[in-house]
Structure formats: structure tokens, C-alpha cells
Design a protein around this motif. Structure first.
Motif, mmCIF file in Angstrom:
data_model
loop_
_atom_site.group_PDB
_atom_site.id
_atom_site.type_symbol
_atom_site.label_atom_id
_atom_site.label_comp_id
_atom_site.label_asym_id
_atom_site.label_seq_id
_atom_site.Cartn_x
_atom_site.Cartn_y
_atom_site.Cartn_z
ATOM 1 N N LYS A 18 9.123 -11.964 0.961
ATOM 2 C CA LYS A 18 8.161 -11.291 1.832
ATOM 3 C C LYS A 18 8.158 -11.839 3.247
ATOM 4 C CE LYS A 18 5.116 -9.969 -1.154
ATOM 5 N NZ LYS A 18 4.180 -10.681 -1.986
ATOM 6 N N CYS A 62 0.863 -1.158 0.000
ATOM 7 C CA CYS A 62 0.000 0.000 0.000
ATOM 8 C C CYS A 62 0.905 1.213 0.000
ATOM 9 C CB CYS A 62 -0.881 -0.046 1.241
ATOM 10 S SG CYS A 62 -1.717 1.463 1.565
ATOM 11 N N LEU A 63 0.773 2.060 -0.983
ATOM 12 C CA LEU A 63 1.545 3.296 -1.041
ATOM 13 C C LEU A 63 3.045 3.060 -0.939
ATOM 14 C CD1 LEU A 63 -0.796 5.105 1.451
ATOM 15 C CD2 LEU A 63 -0.636 5.663 -0.965
ATOM 16 N N ARG A 122 5.349 -4.575 3.664
ATOM 17 C CA ARG A 122 4.890 -5.212 4.898
ATOM 18 C C ARG A 122 4.937 -6.712 4.703
ATOM 19 N NH1 ARG A 122 -0.792 -2.652 3.576
ATOM 20 N NH2 ARG A 122 0.227 -0.887 4.532
ATOM 21 N N ALA A 123 5.136 -7.379 5.809
ATOM 22 C CA ALA A 123 5.146 -8.832 5.742
ATOM 23 C C ALA A 123 3.738 -9.265 5.359
ATOM 24 C CB ALA A 123 5.518 -9.405 7.099
ATOM 25 N N SER A 124 3.648 -10.214 4.477
ATOM 26 C CA SER A 124 2.334 -10.647 4.077
ATOM 27 C C SER A 124 1.725 -11.457 5.205
ATOM 28 C CB SER A 124 2.426 -11.494 2.826
ATOM 29 O OG SER A 124 3.182 -12.640 3.120
ATOM 30 N N ASP A 179 14.269 -5.284 4.905
ATOM 31 C CA ASP A 179 12.994 -4.645 4.598
ATOM 32 C C ASP A 179 12.465 -4.975 3.210
ATOM 33 O OD1 ASP A 179 14.461 -2.933 6.650
ATOM 34 O OD2 ASP A 179 12.409 -2.233 6.818
ATOM 35 N N PHE A 180 12.453 -6.244 2.889
ATOM 36 C CA PHE A 180 11.867 -6.691 1.625
ATOM 37 C C PHE A 180 12.532 -6.037 0.417
ATOM 38 C CE2 PHE A 180 8.844 -5.975 5.051
ATOM 39 C CZ PHE A 180 8.475 -7.267 5.346
ATOM 40 N N GLN A 183 16.370 7.859 -0.466
ATOM 41 C CA GLN A 183 16.942 8.645 0.615
ATOM 42 C C GLN A 183 18.196 7.939 1.097
ATOM 43 O OE1 GLN A 183 13.358 9.100 3.123
ATOM 44 N NE2 GLN A 183 13.826 11.280 3.011
ATOM 45 N N GLU A 219 15.136 12.097 -1.153
ATOM 46 C CA GLU A 219 13.937 12.205 -1.980
ATOM 47 C C GLU A 219 14.165 12.166 -3.477
ATOM 48 O OE1 GLU A 219 11.155 11.522 -1.425
ATOM 49 O OE2 GLU A 219 11.006 11.627 0.739
ATOM 50 N N PHE A 260 4.658 1.022 0.730
ATOM 51 C CA PHE A 260 5.187 0.634 2.029
ATOM 52 C C PHE A 260 5.211 -0.883 2.158
ATOM 53 C CE2 PHE A 260 5.093 -0.234 6.516
ATOM 54 C CZ PHE A 260 6.128 0.579 6.929
#
Lengths: 393, 394
Positions: free
Chosen positions: A203, A48-49, A53-55, A295-296, A249, A244, A51
Motif C-alpha cells: 500500500k 472504497c468501491l 488508494r495509498a493508506s 497502482d497497488f 480493461q 469491462e 478504488f
């Protein structure tokens, strides 16, 4: 030498595998699972956006990797059961993680690495490697979602996933890029992007990929494994110094013994390009460094490491450093085995081979050990400047 | 019953079974912004969202119930803060952190995130996590100084029930970053202060107390008392909630059994196991796996299983098993010891495959899924915090 009886859950490594036997399996004669990446954008499917996340469910690639690794472990391909090694946290603010592995020895690790260096794809096709070591292949697919196909022909432009018989943690693998048309380089943009995508496709928040470049040569492969505990370096505050542009970053660590750059991206392509640029710069300078991908596949730690008390950046002005581990500047004899720390060591996860050493380990000593390879302030500032310049360019 | 329906029912009953039917109404009356989640259900779903929270976030109750708290994170959310929260959940401790979350319409909002576990008094298990969220005012949406480590007042959660209500939450913000920024501001943009105002801290602490006293009060009605710190328990230690959460990701049918207790009781049963066998979780936890056997079950297979477990070896057997309704299936059972961070055997995992099962659409054979589950269980149990109680020395 005292031989250590190891209490583990797997059969002991198969000994004296005759070379005839191990060469029986032509890759062309056997089938191997090939994991085909899906074409649909991962960020559309599960993120989402942007970001990560662990599934909420174990993913296909995660299952495949763990299944093949466990399968080979049960078949006796490992030298020891790394899960029976004791892990603990060193008292102190950094919570360094130490592991007791009495079977660990850096030499056997190198042997295995050398083996992988030989298994570049041309040889994989023709030189009859130890076929059982190959867990599966990964390649770009043309279907929407990823799938696994057992195949006798292997993709010519993908990655080999090979088991590491001397695991530092569970699921330790080599990720060997394969490209028949170009000499492979693990840190070129394409290979790096592949590794980042691989990490995201697994993931699993405990999955980390890493790369080590000792000064003398570049390795042709990445490694990866499941570290069940987050690295202390991940808890270290970070300070942005470049931000950015192109969604990337770049940060430095605020309070850590080893200086490092932290690249955080929103997608793999631009992140791979950026990190790869800096890596190729360091390679040109013949500098040793390590990469740790977390972080994936959206965060990369880069630990530049100094060579013999002087970083090679300055070698441009002075005599070129000899980095064979024996001679330093001006013919000065240096102790062999000068530290190059593996990426996971830089991250704060250390392996001890002796119980007494493990029990004695203090945060202060580990701090010193990690600080030893850290580059000087001026070298690091120079590297930061290069980051900003290549980013702008 | 299918697994998703079972899960919906669990989410629905998570609060009422522990705190009686009236608790939802009482929680609804609180004006604070908070979420309650249940780490024992797979996916660690939200089981309650306060009206204040829903108003602040723009979500409806249906949007969030059953989902994981991660849905509020977005591109600007600092990964390090997320790891900090994950670690606090693993270690089952209280924590406070400033965090950038996102509303339903995608607008970011800074909040002071205050998390605390709620323990069952009887067995020390974490029943729920409560996440109080206080909006932080006077702060632009693009600030980057989140992720300051703000440890809650409870450094250690082992011990008795003495500190049932921890009133003061001291914020120990790590100031290292600030000093570094001062000494090296090349290339840095002006940074905002990370200061969370006293007002917000007080608000978070008050809200935490309000929610906790409501929960305590209603838990007395059911006799299933909760407390804010882990209480020592005489029986088998419950699985840490972090382990429950990791295991919940594995969709295969499997159970964990604890060899340190007589009869090797089942301490974890996956949703797929319950679907496969037809039993409820309450019916299988604490029991030995032999209830799956029946008159036609082959003794030889059982012998082989026993011998392997005694020798702590992995093994695979084909064995006839019985469901609750006494229908049978051929189970290709793989059993393997599973070790914790100290390298000692903590559990045995048994992964079941119904022989009639087919390969999935993506090319993973049942055998591979089985070993993939074994691997995932091994990684989960290897985690330092998978042992009972916190292990990190903070």
C-alpha cells in the motif's frame, strides 16, 4: 580497471565471506519473520468501491519490508548505496528519468539473479543458502488481519522475499514463489496473484513489482522496489480496446516508443488470471517480455519485446529463431547482448554508468533506445487479438 | 495531548490562524464549489468545504473535514488523472483536469477540477491547496475520456510575486489520443468528446480568483500575507508540501534536521515526536535537538552521536532524554543521513524509541518499526520533487 570509490551511507559489501561461514545458517535452525496475509477482503478494509488508494498510515508489510531491507543494508549486504546515486529528469515531453550508478553492471546483476534462480524452495530447505539474504517469507494466513510471526519453520506454499545486493532503487527485492508440490513459475496465475496481493498489501504508491522474461528462459521470480518517482509510461495516454468483461480493461499506449498492453482490474484474482493467460501464450511462443505492476497491484503494463528484428510470433511459419544471443535467422551472426530491456527501462527509468553519458542523454536517444525493442505493428495487432480472444473464451 | 485530538485541533485552526476568525464566514458566502486542504497536517486533510460543494456532493461538512480529498474518487476515476493531481501537488503548481468523482450516494459526477497552491509570502511555504470543482454538463456518467492532460496556465511557479493573480487559465488539452482513436477504432466503442466547455473553464477561473482574493484579503488582517506564486525567501527553504504529506504517513516518532544550516535545526517533527516529548511543533521547529538532553544525559552517548553525524554515518545510541515537563525516558535513538534525488545528503533523520515501548499487536518489534520509518523517510526524500521548487521540466 578503475575502481570507483563510492560514498554511501552503508558499510561496504562484506568481502570474501567464506563459503563455510555463509552456509552455517540452516533455515531450519534459525527463525525468519513470516508475514501472514489476512483473510478479510482488502477491499472491505481499506478500499472504497474497488478504488485503490495509498493508506494514510504506513502499512505493516511496508514497514516490515523497509525495516528488513534497511537492516541488511546496515549489515553490509549491499554492493553500493543506491541512494547516493544521482537521479534527474531528461528535458522533453516524456520526462524520462535517468539515474547515474557507477557501480552498476549488468553482469553482477545477472550473477545475483542466477543465485536466486538456484534458491528455489527445495534448495532453500536443504542447500543452505546465504541465509542473510532472506528478508522474510509471505504466506496465506487464516486470521482476519495480517500479522508477522517469527518462525523457525517456513511456509511451504508462499513467497520468499530476498534482498537484491545490486539494487536499481531503494528496497530492491526478489519475490520468489515457492511451492513444493509444483514447479514454480512466476507468471502462473497463483504466483502472479500473490505478487499483486503483495503489492496491494504494501500500500505504498512508490512500490512497483516487475518481471522480466528474456527469450531463452523464464525467471522463477518477480522483483520489486520503491521507485520514488512515477514512471513516464504512467503519464502516457491510454486507449481501451477491450473492456469491462470480468472487471478487466485492456488498453494500449497512445504515444510511447515501446508498444505495450495495459491491464487494469478491480481485484487481483481476475487480473492475475487474465495477465497470466497472455504471459503463458508469450512463453509458448518463446517471446521476450516484461511486466510492470503499479497502482497497488491493480495495473499491469506488459511490454512485449522483439527478438532480433523479427518477432517470434512469425517463427511458427518460418524457422524457429535461435535466441542464444549469437545466431539469428539463417545463421546470421548477430551482435551479442542484443537488447532485452528490463521492465523499469521500458517504463522510462534508465540507468547510466558514466557521468558523461548521463549528461548527454536526450529524449530523442532514449526514445530510440526504447523503440528498438518494440514489436512491429502487425505483431502487436496479433497480440491484441489474442487478448480479446482469450478474454472471450 | 493525544495525536488524533491534536490533529482535529490543527484542522480546526488551519484557516483561522492564517486568515483570522472571520474568513470562514466570508468563504461561506461564496457560491462557488471548492475545497481547501492543508498539506502541512498529516494526511493532507480538507480544512474547508464550501456550501456549494457540499450541496453538489451530498456530503455534510462533518463528513469531509479532516478527511483527504481522495474520498471522492471511485471505481471509474482514472488513475492517471489521480497521478496528475498528485504530481501537481508535489510540484506545487496549478493544474486543471476533468475528473470523475462520486457523490456520497455513490452516483458519479464529472467535474472540471482546478487546483492551485496558496503560498506564504514570507517563507514561500505552501499553506493551502484550493480545489475548485465545476460540474461538467452534457456528459454521460460512463464516459471514459477523462485524464486528458490539461495543464494550467502556470508552467513554472518559481519566481517573484508578479503574477499574483493569474487570470487566464489556458487549457492545453492533449489531442494525441483523439488522433490515435481515429486511426484505429477497431474494438473501440463510440467515445465522447473530452471537450470541457468555455463556460466551465471560465467558471473555474472565476471561482479560483474569488477564493484567492478572499484569502488574500483576510491574510492581510493577520499580517501573514499569502500569494499565488512562490516568493523567493532569504531564510531556509520550507519543506515542500509533497514531502510533508509523505512524511505524515509515518507514524513513528522522528525528526528531520537540516545539516546545511548552523546548529542543524529541526525542519520536520512527526506528531508522535510531539506526543512523546510534550512539545508543540512551533516549540521545536528551527531548534537543535539538544533541548532533549538534561543534566543526567550521558556525555559519551552525545559524543558518539556527534562523531557519527560528522562522519555522515548512521548510528544507534541509548540516551536519556527529557520531556517538556522534565520527566525522563530512555531513548533508543537511531540517526541516519538521508539523501535526495541528486544523491546528496539533504537531512539527517533521528527516530526515537521509548525503551519502555512494546511490540505492537501485529508482531512488529520497536526496532523494526524504527528501521521501517528510516526506510520510508529515505524513499520520501529520494523523490525528485522533494527538493525545493519544481523539478519536472514542463
Amino acid at each position: 580497471m578503475v575502481s570507483v570509490e563510492f560514498e554511501g551511507d552503508y558499510p561496504r559489501m562484506r568481502q570474501n565471506k567464506s563459503s563455510e561461514q555463509s552456509k552455517k545458517a540452516f533455515l531450519r535452525d534459525a527463525s525468519v519473520p513470516v508475514f501472514w496475509f489476512g483473510t478479510s477482503n482488502i477491499s472491505d478494509r481499506d478500499w472504497c468501491l474497488g478504488f485503490p488508494r495509498a493508506s494514510e498510515e504506513q502499512c505493516l508489510l511496508d514497514s516490515l519490508l523497509l525495516a528488513q531491507w534497511e537492516d541488511r543494508a546496515l549489515k553490509g549486504l549491499l554492493r553500493y548505496d543506491v541512494n547516493s546515486c544521482e537521479t534527474k529528469v531528461v528535458v522533453g515531453g516524456k520526462s524520462f528519468i535517468v539515474l547515474l550508478n557507477e557501480s552498476w553492471n549488468a553482469n553482477s546483476f545477472k550473477e545475483d539473479q542466477a543465485k536466486v534462480n538456484r534458491t528455489d524452495c527445495v534448495k532453500f530447505n536443504h542447500a543452505k543458502p546465504d541465509f542473510e539474504d532472506l528478508l522474510f517469507c509471505v504466506a496465506d494466513g487464516d486470521k482476519d488481519s495480517p500479522e508477522i510471526v517469527s518462525s523457525a519453520t517456513i511456509p511451504l506454499d508462499g513467497m520468499f522475499i530476498v534482498i537484491n545486493a545490486n539494487p536499481v532503487e531503494y528496497g530492491h527485492i526478489f519475490i520468489v514463489p515457492c511451492n513444493l508440490y509444483q514447479p514454480p513459475n512466476a507468471t502462473d496465475k497463483k504466483s502472479l496473484e500473490f505478487v499483486l496481493r503483495f503489492s496491494s498489501e504494501v500500500k505504498n504508491s512508490t512500490f512497483y513489482a516487475f518481471y522480466d522474461r528474456p527469450s531463452s528462459s523464464s525467471h522463477l521470480y518477480f522483483q520489486a522496489c520503491y521507485f520514488p518517482n512515477p514512471f513516464p509510461v504512467e503519464f502516457t495516454p491510454i486507449i481501451p480496446f477491450f473492456g469491462e468483461e470480468g472487471g478487466i480493461q485492456i488498453y494500449e499506449l497512445a504515444d510511447y516508443p515501446t508498444k505495450a498492453l495495459v491491464f487494469i482490474g478491480k481485484e487481483h484474482q481476475s487480473l492475475a488470471r487474465k495477465v497470466s493467460e497472455i504471459c503463458s501464450h508469450l512463453e509458448r511462443e518463446n517471446t521476450q517480455f516484461s511486466l510492470l505492476v503499479s497502482d497497488f497491484g491493480l495495473k499491469v503494463f506488459l511490454f512485449p519485446q522483439k527478438i532480433f528484428g523479427c518477432w517470434s510470433f512469425h517463427a511458427r511459419e518460418g524457422p524457429k529463431l535461435i535466441s542464444d544471443g549469437v545466431h539469428g535467422l539463417a545463421g546470421q551472426v548477430l551482435e551479442p547482448g542484443h537488447p532485452h530491456l528490463a521492465a523499469w527501462e521500458c517504463g522510462g527509468h534508465l540507468v547510466f554508468t558514466d557521468q558523461a553519458d548521463l549528461d548527454k542523454a536526450t529524449e530523442g536517444e532514449i526514445w530510440k533506445h526504447l523503440a528498438e525493442v518494440s514489436v512491429t505493428d502487425s505483431c502487436f495487432e496479433e497480440l491484441k487479438l489474442i487478448c480479446c480472444n482469450t478474454a472471450a473464451g | 495531548m493525544e495525536a488524533p485530538q491534536r490533529r482535529d485541533r490543527l484542522v480546526g485552526q488551519s484557516l483561522t490562524s492564517r486568515y483570522s476568525e472571520w474568513v470562514v464566514e466570508a468563504l461561506d458566502e461564496l457560491t462557488d464549489n471548492f475545497l481547501i486542504s492543508d498539506p502541512c497536517i498529516s494526511g493532507h486533510p480538507i480544512v474547508f468545504a464550501s456550501p456549494g460543494f457540499l450541496k453538489m456532493s451530498g456530503y455534510s461538512r462533518e463528513d469531509v473535514l479532516g478527511r483527504n480529498g481522495r474520498i471522492f474518487q471511485g471505481p471509474g476515476t482514472d488513475r492517471r488523472s489521480v497521478i496528475e493531481i498528485r504530481e501537481a501537488i508535489r510540484e506545487e503548481r496549478t493544474m486543471q483536469i476533468s475528473l470523475l468523482n462520486y457523490r456520497k450516494d455513490g452516483r458519479p459526477m464529472w467535474i472540471l477540477f482546478h487546483l492551485f497552491p496558496v503560498f506564504s509570502r514570507d517563507d514561500g511555504q505552501v499553506i493551502h491547496f484550493v480545489a475548485v470543482q465545476v460540474p461538467i454538463s452534457g456528459r454521460s456518467a460512463v464516459g471514459r475520456r477523462q485524464g486528458q492532460r490539461c495543464l494550467g496556465g502556470t508552467g513554472s511557479v518559481v519566481g517573484s510575486c508578479r503574477r499574483e493573480v493569474c487570470g487566464e487559465m489556458e487549457l492545453l488539452c492533449n489531442l494525441t489520443v483523439d488522433s490515435f482513436v481515429d486511426s484505429d477504432n477497431r474494438g473501440l466503442e463510440a467515445k465522447e468528446s473530452c471537450e470541457v466547455g468555455d463556460l466551465e473553464k471560465q467558471k473555474a477561473a472565476d471561482a479560483a480568483n474569488n477564493v484567492f482574493s478572499t484569502l488574500t484579503h483576510y491574510s492581510e488582517l493577520t499580517g501573514r500575507i499569502v500569494c499565488r506564486t512562490r516568493c523567493s525567501s532569504a531564510g531556509a527553504a520550507p519543506l515542500p508540501s509533497s514531502l510533508n504529506i509523505s512524511l505524515g504517513r509515518i507514524k513513528q516518532s522522528f525528526v528531520l534536521t537540516d545539516p546545511h544550516f548552523p546548529g542543524m535545526p529541526i525542519v520536520y517533527a512527526s506528531d508522535a515526536f510531539l506526543s512523546l516529548t510534550g512539545y508543540s511543533r512551533q516549540e521545536v521547529l528551527g531548534r537543535n535537538c539538544r533541548f532533549l538532553s538534561g543534566p543526567e544525559t550521558d556525555d559519551e552517548a552525545l559524543q558518539q552521536l556527534r562523531a557519527s553525524i560528522e562522519a555522515s554515518n548512521p548510528c544507534t545510541v541509548r540516551i536519556l532524554n527529557y520531556r517538556k515537563d522534565r520527566s525522563t525516558f530512555w531513548n533508543i535513538l537511531h540517526v541516519s543521513p538521508v539523501r535526495n534525488a541528486t544523491g546528496k545528503i539533504a537531512f539527517f533523520v533521528g527516530v526515537q524509541i521509548d525503551e519502555a515501548a512494546k511490540a505492537d499487536g501485529q508482531g512488529l518489534s520497536p526496532g523494526m518499526r524504527q528501521l521501517g520509518a528510516v526506510g520510508a523517510v529515505k524513499v520520501a526524500v529520494r523523490s525528485l520533487s522533494a527538493g525545493p521548487g519544481p523539478s519536472r521540466s514542463t
